[in-house]
Design an enzyme around this catalytic site. Sequence first.
Site, PDB file in Angstrom:
ATOM      1  N   GLU A  43       0.853  -1.188   0.000  1.00 56.04           N
ATOM      2  CA  GLU A  43       0.000   0.000   0.000  1.00 56.04           C
ATOM      3  C   GLU A  43       0.890   1.240   0.000  1.00 56.04           C
ATOM      4  O   GLU A  43       1.950   1.280   0.607  1.00 56.04           O
ATOM      5  CB  GLU A  43      -0.882   0.004   1.249  1.00 56.04           C
ATOM      6  CG  GLU A  43      -1.819   1.200   1.332  1.00 56.04           C
ATOM      7  CD  GLU A  43      -2.655   1.221   2.602  1.00 56.04           C
ATOM      8  OE1 GLU A  43      -3.767   1.763   2.565  1.00 56.04           O
ATOM      9  OE2 GLU A  43      -2.199   0.695   3.639  1.00 56.04           O
ATOM     10  N   LYS A 115      -9.465   1.459  -2.673  1.00 54.92           N
ATOM     11  CA  LYS A 115      -9.707   0.951  -1.326  1.00 54.92           C
ATOM     12  C   LYS A 115     -11.083   1.366  -0.829  1.00 54.92           C
ATOM     13  O   LYS A 115     -11.448   2.547  -0.869  1.00 54.92           O
ATOM     14  CB  LYS A 115      -8.614   1.484  -0.393  1.00 54.92           C
ATOM     15  CG  LYS A 115      -8.663   0.958   1.038  1.00 54.92           C
ATOM     16  CD  LYS A 115      -7.478   1.506   1.822  1.00 54.92           C
ATOM     17  CE  LYS A 115      -7.444   1.008   3.244  1.00 54.92           C
ATOM     18  NZ  LYS A 115      -6.289   1.585   3.991  1.00 54.92           N
ATOM     19  N   CYS A 156      -4.975  -3.241   2.757  1.00 48.10           N
ATOM     20  CA  CYS A 156      -4.734  -2.962   4.167  1.00 48.10           C
ATOM     21  C   CYS A 156      -5.973  -3.163   5.050  1.00 48.10           C
ATOM     22  O   CYS A 156      -6.362  -4.283   5.336  1.00 48.10           O
ATOM     23  CB  CYS A 156      -4.147  -1.561   4.322  1.00 48.10           C
ATOM     24  SG  CYS A 156      -3.312  -1.274   5.904  1.00 48.10           S
TER      25      CYS A 156
END
Length: 289
Positions: A43, A115, A156
């Site tokens: 990330e 994300k 994440c």
Amino acid sequence: MSKFTAAAIQMRSGVDPKKNAETFEALVREAAGKGATYVQSPEMTGAMVRDAEARQAAFTTQDKDLMAATAARLARELGIFIHVGSTAIVREDGKLANRALLLSPQGRIVATYDKIHMFDVDLDNGESWRESSAYEPGTQAVVADLPFAKLGFGICYDVRFPQLFRAEALAGANVITAPAAFTRQTGEAHWHVLQRARAIENGAFMISAAQGGRHEDGRETFGHSIIVDPWGKVLAEADHDEPGVIVAEIDTALSAAARGKIPNLKNAREFSVGSVTAGEGEPLRGAAS
């Protein structure tokens, strides 16, 4: 074709995209030299920038992004798939996306994923994060059909939302991913169990490249990039927070085998949730009388 060599590169991205791109290139070349045909980075590969004004200076649109261009050039030169775990991209509406990019061996961007779940948390010792103040969340899960696997995307904090990976597994993903910049505090507590749990419950390989160490912007990340098989076995791990490369041989036939042994994807049932209230003064089982 069900077999391939996967690599996860561990980084310690700073605030300068040019320096990060140079480190990224060296690590990707190292991974390809070890036989990897799929290479994943963490990330925020492009830059780790906490200051709002500095973010505006560091990040740009996808067509002008240095990390995207570097990944495209390397994918084409080395003839491999490169998965930029994420980098900050300025969207058409001017907002920032925390975006993953998948580059084909022809150097084309064949998939992107923004994300979905924003890291808005208040941890112990005063550590607090509000990702939603800087980034606009995505709204769509993505599964990419590669020659050797069906790849599901996460980033994440997404790893704490099993419904995302379940949806991708049901859509055919046999490799799922959560490249990360996990904080040291949460990583020490939860990183390994979350990675193995997502692999086991979906009968899928889990590949998660990570940021590690103390970064220029002051944050500290956990490292421990990891590759887990569908039975929960750790195939490769960076047991530290230093930059480096881990590699593992992947055979997606093992995903089908795991799902055949424990067909929980097929056995899942619809259900409703009822809510009841115990009557006031009702005795508790086991209570002293």
